[in-house]
Design an enzyme around this catalytic site. Sequence first.
Site, PDB file in Angstrom:
ATOM      1  N   CYS A  97      37.053  39.179  41.846  1.00 33.65           N
ATOM      2  CA  CYS A  97      38.199  38.487  42.431  1.00 33.65           C
ATOM      3  C   CYS A  97      39.404  38.402  41.476  1.00 33.65           C
ATOM      4  CB  CYS A  97      37.745  37.111  42.927  1.00 33.65           C
ATOM      5  SG  CYS A  97      38.865  36.376  44.114  1.00 33.65           S
ATOM      6  N   HIS A 197      32.007  36.785  45.196  1.00 37.75           N
ATOM      7  CA  HIS A 197      31.460  35.755  44.309  1.00 37.75           C
ATOM      8  C   HIS A 197      30.033  35.466  44.756  1.00 37.75           C
ATOM      9  CE1 HIS A 197      35.318  34.368  42.553  1.00 37.75           C
ATOM     10  NE2 HIS A 197      35.846  34.523  43.743  1.00 37.75           N
TER      11      HIS A 197
HETATM   12  N1  GLN Z   1      43.835  33.439  42.391  1.00 36.67           N
HETATM   13  C1  GLN Z   1      43.379  34.623  43.051  1.00 36.67           C
HETATM   14  C2  GLN Z   1      43.603  34.599  44.553  1.00 36.67           C
HETATM   15  O1  GLN Z   1      43.708  33.543  45.140  1.00 36.67           O
HETATM   16  C3  GLN Z   1      41.909  34.837  42.731  1.00 36.67           C
HETATM   17  C4  GLN Z   1      40.994  33.779  43.293  1.00 36.67           C
HETATM   18  C5  GLN Z   1      39.542  33.933  42.898  1.00 36.67           C
HETATM   19  O2  GLN Z   1      39.213  34.489  41.841  1.00 36.67           O
HETATM   20  N2  GLN Z   1      38.652  33.391  43.704  1.00 36.67           N
HETATM   21  O3  GLN Z   1      43.674  35.628  45.149  1.00 36.67           O
END
Ligand code: GLN
Length: 257
Positions: A97, A197
């Site tokens: 992510c 995740h």
């Molecule tokens: N901040 C990034 C987004 O919102 C990554 C979020 C995350 O790693 N869950 O796309």
Amino acid sequence: MAKPDLRICHLYPELMNIYGDRGNIIALMQRCRWRDFGVRVVQLSLGDRLDPAEHDFYFIGGGQDREQILVSEDLSSEKGEALRQAVEDGAALLSICGGYQLLGNHFLTYTGEDLPGISLFDVKTIGGETRFIGNVAVASELEGTGGTLVGFENHSGRTHLGSGCRPLGRVIKGYGNNGEDGHEGCVYRHAVGTYLHGSLLPKNPLLADWFILQALRRRHDLEGLPALDDALENAAHRAALEFTLREKSWRRRLRKS
Ligand code: GLN
């Protein structure tokens, strides 16, 4: 033959770790120990030097936009170049992510910050007005990883792949890279970026072993890995897959960024 030993580098552990991303490291360590392989983990964070020859596997988890600003700055030093070098030399890498986004060409956040990436992956990410949240099922296109991958996503970023990398898989359920083209994640050499995740690797054991094998092959002549009894891991995979495929509400799980 020397006993295989996996040298893991965990990047920004205190900044980039959400939804149990650290569990990916625990899963890899445990799968090595069960096989009586050596394993060690080095943690590197802001300002630490990265020697591309010292590690076989790199991991960077997800993070919020504010942590990503710090990490993006840090990677724009010679550390980003060293990480690219490691992957060119055959090291394996998993990025989740927020980490995945920063290894691309750039991430333009929803609030307008333009964070440069290190262009390890030929992808671009733009933050959207809504967040993509929920369980994900993916048809994997990575050879040897067994058909499906399961995980959980929560991101505002929409990622589009350029011609320099290929998708990790096709979304069966969920949003994936951008909610439009059906792609999830990206693959370049032995490096993978994904929105999954979860932790990802405990319940996708074939993917976990794909990383271990690619990483170890840098220094060890290995045909494959000794099999493990993955009854529990496979049951967890199946349960997550069945639950995700049965869910009816996923299309409504959009939240304001
Ligand atoms: N901040 C990034 C987004 O919102 C990554 C979020 C995350 O790693 N869950 O796309």
